[in-house]
Scaffold this active site. Structure first.
Site, PDB file in Angstrom:
ATOM      1  N   LYS A  70     108.918  20.197  68.171  1.00  0.00           N
ATOM      2  CA  LYS A  70     107.888  19.726  67.243  1.00  0.00           C
ATOM      3  C   LYS A  70     107.998  20.601  65.991  1.00  0.00           C
ATOM      4  O   LYS A  70     108.224  21.817  66.105  1.00  0.00           O
ATOM      5  CB  LYS A  70     106.528  19.897  67.925  1.00  0.00           C
ATOM      6  CG  LYS A  70     105.320  19.387  67.154  1.00  0.00           C
ATOM      7  CD  LYS A  70     104.037  19.618  67.980  1.00  0.00           C
ATOM      8  CE  LYS A  70     102.795  19.061  67.318  1.00  0.00           C
ATOM      9  NZ  LYS A  70     101.578  19.265  68.148  1.00  0.00           N
ATOM     10  N   SER A 145      98.905  15.044  68.576  1.00  0.00           N
ATOM     11  CA  SER A 145      99.692  15.197  67.377  1.00  0.00           C
ATOM     12  C   SER A 145     101.195  15.304  67.603  1.00  0.00           C
ATOM     13  O   SER A 145     101.966  15.140  66.660  1.00  0.00           O
ATOM     14  CB  SER A 145      99.230  16.441  66.614  1.00  0.00           C
ATOM     15  OG  SER A 145      99.482  17.601  67.387  1.00  0.00           O
ATOM     16  N   SER A 169      97.270  17.210  72.402  1.00  0.00           N
ATOM     17  CA  SER A 169      98.423  16.788  71.611  1.00  0.00           C
ATOM     18  C   SER A 169      99.736  16.629  72.354  1.00  0.00           C
ATOM     19  O   SER A 169     100.680  16.065  71.803  1.00  0.00           O
ATOM     20  CB  SER A 169      98.644  17.753  70.458  1.00  0.00           C
ATOM     21  OG  SER A 169      97.787  17.406  69.407  1.00  0.00           O
TER      22      SER A 169
HETATM   23  N1  GLN Z   1      93.814  15.108  68.748  1.00  0.00           N
HETATM   24  C1  GLN Z   1      93.227  16.409  68.865  1.00  0.00           C
HETATM   25  C2  GLN Z   1      92.755  16.890  67.527  1.00  0.00           C
HETATM   26  O1  GLN Z   1      92.917  16.178  66.611  1.00  0.00           O
HETATM   27  C3  GLN Z   1      94.189  17.368  69.470  1.00  0.00           C
HETATM   28  C4  GLN Z   1      95.140  17.942  68.510  1.00  0.00           C
HETATM   29  C5  GLN Z   1      96.045  18.940  69.163  1.00  0.00           C
HETATM   30  O2  GLN Z   1      96.014  19.138  70.372  1.00  0.00           O
HETATM   31  N2  GLN Z   1      96.834  19.607  68.349  1.00  0.00           N
HETATM   32  O3  GLN Z   1      92.242  17.960  67.391  1.00  0.00           O
END
Ligand code: GLN
Length: 465
Positions: A70, A145, A169
């Protein structure tokens, strides 16, 4: 592409070269361009390393095995952007510990995956470099994400990919694309060299297509790191045969009418299989989980506003041109470097930390977080593993939730609670809805029970045949 053991042993036995595997992964990456899952390829460095493996200069348990990171991990071979304009041209001066550990075993990074900028989001629509498309239905989101990492794993570009998981994420995109994804116990894997989002829930994990591969990669990455003082020693990630039936609790708050029927059905079917395999499954309750999103969206923006303060256009990142004052330089650089969702979180975070509101929001959220942790601990004294869906729905359409942050935050409702408690959690692909979209189930365990979760996933995978 084959699984990790097959690739590694074919190279070790001289049946296929590391260069051939890496070239194959690069070619697959090129073929999958329209998904926009990768922001860059690290071709030159990857081929150089492949040749070093083929010459016997680089050895290890992953010698020649290609993977993707990532793009919020610092890694050589292409800029480390966090999918933001802020870091668009940032060349990492060092590599993340997780990447270093994989490289020390001979693994080869072939590219960097798309994400929501700075990992803020649940769909990879917040990337500054365009949305990533779901591997099964390209009109739908990849989840996020870590959407790019999930998609390259599902498309078979590489056998595994790295992600970060702060509130879901890794697990949620794994669910949306039908692959395994693990968020380990908080502190199990070093966060050194990874762009910080919310330091009290950030974790490093991976995506893979089998439980075995997932466990193998995690066992290599886990361990204490003097450069990350939150790391804990030796979290076991190794799959073992289960010697006794497990006591499993299905969290009833996660199986309400708000959850898609197909999703509930698939979780129910898996529950039947768990019982058929000799485990007991009881319905359990986690009442504090109804406050989890409220807690998360106070604490996480608070930490984000602090962590993102360093991107000021001077020490890192984009610097706005043609500005006259220092205030203008900070303001314009941050305006140009961050996407809307980053700004929203910085503002919410600054607000809840401000002296007038700290007690009313941040402090209250921390207290509620403690109550949630206690509820989990009480349940996990009685149960080995808790289960829930990984997400309330299958992958939604691109654009469907994009204008409504609250609707988007609801996609995290299943994954956020274990993150707040620092618990390990794994997405297991368990089926498909009527339109063929993957459904994921989340296994949650006590801190340090990562190996148990992976072992159950492996046992159920083997039973599936
Ligand atoms: N979707 C969650 C957020 O927007 C998790 C994001 C993540 O785990 N980086 O915070």
């Amino acid at each position: 592409m084959a699984d990790i053991q097959t690739i590694a042993s074919s190279i070790a036995r001289g049946e296929k070269t590391a260069r051939a595997w890496v070239e194959e992964a690069l070619a697959r990456a090129e073929e999958s361009k329209e998904y926009n899952a990768l922001l860059s390829l690290t071709r030159d460095r990857a081929l150089e390393r492949a040749d070093a493996v083929d010459k016997g200069e680089v050895t290890g348990r992953l010698a020649g095995v290609p993977f993707v990171v990532k793009d919020n991990f610092l890694a050589f071979g292409a800029p480390s952007t966090a999918a933001s304009k802020m870091l668009e041209h940032f060349d990492a001066p060092l590599q993340a510990t997780a990447v270093e550990k994989l490289e020390a075993e001979g693994a080869i990074c072939i590219g960097k995956a798309n994400l929501d900028a700075f990992a803020h989001g649940g769909s990879t629509e917040n990337s500054a470099f365009g949305v990533t498309h779901n591997a099964i239905d390209s009109e739908r989101v990849a989840g996020g994400s870590s959407g790019g990492s999930a998609v390259v794993t599902a498309l078979d570009v590489v056998p595994f990919a790295l992600g970060t998981d702060t509130g879901g994420s890794i697990r949620q995109p794994a669910s949306f694309n039908g692959v395994y994804g693990i968020k380990p116990t908080y502190g199990a894997v070093s966060r050194y060299g990874v762009v910080a989002m919310a330091s009290s829930t950030d974790t490093i994990g991976c995506f893979a297509r089998t439980a075995e591969d997932t466990a193998f990669i995690m066992s290599i990455m886990a361990g204490r790191d003097v450069r990350d003082m939150t790391t804990i020693p030796d979290v076991d990630m190794a799959i073992k045969p289960l010697v006794r039936p497990l006591k499993i609790g299905i969290i009833k708050e996660t199986m309400t009418d708000d959850v898609a029927t197909d999703v509930r059905q698939a979780i129910g079917d898996y529950t039947d299989k768990l019982r058929a395999a000799g485990h007991t499954v009881d319905e359990v309750s986690l009442p504090m989980s109804r406050y989890a999103l409220a807690i998360y969206y106070i604490i996480v923006p608070a930490e984000i506003s602090s962590n993102l303060a360093r991107y000021d256009g001077i020490r890192y990142g984009t610097r706005a041109a043609g500005v006259k004052t220092l205030a203008e330089l900070y303001g314009r650089s941050r305006d140009e470097g961050f996407v809307t969702e980053n700004k929203r979180r910085i503002m919410i975070g600054s607000y809840v930390l401000s002296s007038g509101y700290f007690d009313a929001y941040y402090q209250q959220a921390q207290k509620a977080r403690t109550l949630l942790i206690r509820e989990y601990d009480a349940l996990l004294e009685q149960y080995d593993i808790l289960i829930s869906p990984t997400a309330p729905t299958t992958a939604f359409k691109i654009g469907e939730n994009a204008d409504d942050p609250v609707k988007m935050y609801l996609a995290d409702i299943m994954t956020v609670p274990p993150s707040l408690a620092g618990l390990p959690a794994v997405n297991v692909p368990v089926g498909h809805d009527t339109s063929g979209l993957p459904i994921g189930l989340q296994l949650i365990g006590q801190r340090r029970a990562d190996a148990l979760l992976l072992s159950l996933a492996a046992q159920m995978e083997a039973d599936r045949g």
